[in-house]
Design an enzyme around this catalytic site. Structure first.
Site, PDB file in Angstrom:
ATOM      1  CB  SER A   1      14.629   4.856  -0.145  1.00  0.00           C
ATOM      2  OG  SER A   1      14.573   5.384   1.164  1.00  0.00           O
ATOM      3  CB  ILE A   2      14.596   1.948   4.041  1.00  0.00           C
ATOM      4  CG1 ILE A   2      15.828   2.864   3.963  1.00  0.00           C
ATOM      5  CG2 ILE A   2      14.843   0.849   5.051  1.00  0.00           C
ATOM      6  CD1 ILE A   2      16.221   3.490   5.280  1.00  0.00           C
ATOM      7  CB  ALA A   3      10.765  -0.630   4.476  1.00  0.00           C
ATOM      8  CD  GLN A   4       7.307  -3.665  -1.097  1.00  0.00           C
ATOM      9  OE1 GLN A   4       7.809  -3.046  -2.025  1.00  0.00           O
ATOM     10  NE2 GLN A   4       6.702  -4.839  -1.288  1.00  0.00           N
TER      11      GLN A   4
ATOM     12  CE  LYS B   1       9.607   1.698   7.497  1.00  0.00           C
ATOM     13  NZ  LYS B   1       9.897   2.900   8.321  1.00  0.00           N
TER      14      LYS B   1
ATOM     15  CG  ASP C   1      11.511  13.817   7.185  1.00  0.00           C
ATOM     16  OD1 ASP C   1      11.492  15.011   6.835  1.00  0.00           O
ATOM     17  OD2 ASP C   1      11.550  12.876   6.372  1.00  0.00           O
TER      18      ASP C   1
ATOM     19  CB  VAL D   1      -0.947   0.014   1.216  1.00  0.00           C
ATOM     20  CG1 VAL D   1      -1.952  -1.113   1.133  1.00  0.00           C
ATOM     21  CG2 VAL D   1      -0.164  -0.059   2.536  1.00  0.00           C
ATOM     22  CB  ALA D   2       2.901   3.099   1.568  1.00  0.00           C
TER      23      ALA D   2
END
Length: 564
Positions: A140-143, A158, A293, A136-137
């Site tokens: 750069s490091i994970a989905q 994640k 962030d 669903v998203a």
């Protein structure tokens, strides 16, 4: 010989990635940089080939962002970290780096399932009631994959990308090489300490690659805002999380950067701007632990205007003294108190003092007239902080590294708030938090704690001082006392060094005389040497007063010049 062979093997291993980096730099119009670094030889491109490179119409900051995005996860993260260092980059580059997005295609969902099963040691059907194979998203490091627990709770899983650690370690090695090259051969860059910057980035990135750090951050942040109805922090399911897999509550809502959609859902953007501003001030000033962030992609708006925050990989923290410095700066800006602003500025620098306070105060007053003369709601805190950094550089002062991330977070939230409400008075809204922080220093419990710490430290000093002074005296008597001195000869000649040595000699003589007076006075008091008043030697008592005054003046002098 073995070291040279190892170096050659490592370079051969990095060579394909070097070629890819240079190709991307060439594509985005950084031909001059390639010629400067003489890296065209690595890809076998001659001068004519480089001159024939693609002409780019975009401005320099845009080309930097596009190049970093194409270079992939490590360089995207490096750009995001660099955006917090306002002392090293221009305003245009800062605003462009804040737009950095991860455009990384998702990896296969079946591969994601295998990673979860390998990490958690069980078949996925026994871990979740359902698991959506399609992500669903992604970043750069994970989905992220959506799943449902046995009790019906919707969760986000994640999952770290396969081999991402290996890829990033490869890129970090290249960044270290480039930093060393720039340090030695590019004068314009060496002053920014590229080696130190890359080392700092490496530590940050390796922490972000370990999801247990993010889990700990989220748990702490959730506890911090427990019971606060304005924010939703996802719960972490530790039994379903490892260093490569992180399971948490699934949060889905509206974009905080879409005021029209918010109004359509019955949410007042102005009230939301107030709420998100309150939350960042609570993080920075009340708790000292904040989201590092907070861009719109890491936020969503839930029903009722509740703010959902995700991605706790990059977090910042402030000590009580750092929070007090920020509070004093905000209060000084709000009240246009020039001396308070200068004091707060010095507090957040490495040096903590300026050699020319009168000159700096005049610059702060000029700065205030230029940037703080309009009404508070028209003052942009992000621009003000950027100009303050310029003022620091002009006075050869360096801001402490820990403050940059906090400045970045405040600037990001201010941009979000002004996007929701153009009349947002960001500085004025922070003043009550700053005032509470400052006034809290004078609360009785805080004063009691400070006095207790002072007395404990004083008793420790009184216990250790006689033995330490005796040791110093014996070494001085035996002629074995050595004092290491480091001095850089000033361009003006030897006079500054002579003055420095003269000052050192005076301080040392004063310290020895003070100690001698205190010791002799103590002996007179113990011996009850006449004349005696109330069983105390008068000369001994007067000597203690004199010695104590000398010692206090010496301590104040050293403190004013950056000691103690």
């Amino acid at each position: 010989m073995l070291a040279e062979i190892k170096s050659a093997v490592e370079f051969a291993h990095l060579l394909p990635r070097y070629r890819e980096i240079i190709r991307v730099l060439h594509k985005h119009g950084f031909t001059d940089l390639l010629k400067l670094l003489v890296l065209q030889q690595v890809i076998g491109a001659d001068e004519a080939a480089l001159e024939a490179g693609m002409a780019r119409e975009e401005k320099f900051p845009v080309r930097v962002r596009l190049a970093l995005e194409e270079l992939g996860p490590t360089f995207i993260k490096f750009g995001q970290v660099l955006s917090s260092r306002r002392d090293l980059i221009t305003d245009d580059l800062y605003f462009e780096l804040c737009k950095l997005q991860d455009h990384v295609p998702p990896f296969d969902g079946e591969e994601a399932k295998k990673i979860v099963e390998a990490e958690l040691g069980r078949p996925i059907k026994t871990l979740f009631a359902s698991f959506t194979v399609k992500p669903v998203a992604g970043a750069s490091i994970a989905q992220v994959h959506k799943a449902r627990m046995r009790d019906g709770t919707q969760v986000a899983v994640k999952i770290q990308r396969p081999d991402i650690k290996k890829v990033m370690e490869l890129d970090l090695a290249i960044l270290h090489d480039l930093a060393h090259f720039a340090e030695e051969h590019v004068a314009e860059v060496s002053g920014a300490n590229p080696i130190g910057l890359v080392k700092e980035f490496s530590v940050t990135l390796r922490k972000e690659l370990d999801f247990t750090n993010e889990a700990d951050n989220a748990i702490r942040f959730r506890k911090q805002f427990e019971g606060n109805p304005a924010i939703k922090v996802p719960e972490i399911y530790s039994e379903l999380s490892t260093s490569r897999v992180l399971t948490m509550d699934f949060l889905a809502g509206l974009s905080i950067s879409d005021p029209e959609a918010l109004r359509h859902a019955g949410i007042d953007p102005s009230a939301l701007a107030w709420s998100v501003t309150d939350l960042i001030y609570q993080q920075v000033l009340d708790y000292g632990f904040f989201h590092g962030d907070p861009h719109p992609g890491n936020m969503c708006v839930l029903p009722g205007g509740v703010i959902g925050l995700i991605d706790y990989g990059m977090m910042g923290s402030f000590t009580p003294s750092a929070r007090s410095s920020i509070a004093q700066l905000l209060a000084g800006l709000a009240q246009e108190d020039h001396k308070a602003v200068m004091s707060a500025i010095l507090d957040v620098t490495e040096e903590r003092f300026t050699a020319e306070p009168t000159k700096m105060l005049a610059e702060v007053e000029t700065f205030s007239e230029l940037h703080l003369s309009q009404s508070l709601k028209d003052i942009n805190l992000s621009k003000v902080l950027s100009k303050l950094l310029e003022l620091l550089r002009h006075n050869r002062l360096r801001m402490k590294g820990s403050f940059y991330l906090g400045i970045k977070s405040l600037a990001q939230v201010e941009a979000i708030g002004r996007g929701l409400d153009t009349d947002l008075n960001f500085i004025a809204q922070g003043e009550p938090y700053a005032r509470r922080m400052i006034e809290g220093k004078f609360d009785l419990p805080h004063i009691t704690q400070v006095l207790r710490s002072f007395l404990m430290g004083s008793f420790d000093f009184l216990e250790e001082f006689p033995a330490d002074f005796r040791n110093l005296y014996q070494r001085l008597k035996a002629g074995k006392l050595s004092i290491p001195i480091e001095h850089k000869i000033d361009a003006k000649g030897f006079d500054p060094m002579r003055q420095t040595l003269h000052s050192i000699a005076n301080l040392l003589a004063t310290a020895i005389l003070t100690a001698s007076v205190l010791i002799c006075s103590s002996i007179l008091i113990l011996a009850a040497a006449p004349p005696v008043v109330w069983h105390i030697s008068l000369f001994g008592f007067l000597g203690l007063l004199w010695g104590g005054t000398m010692g206090l003046r010496l301590a104040i002098h050293i403190w004013k010049h950056g000691g103690l």
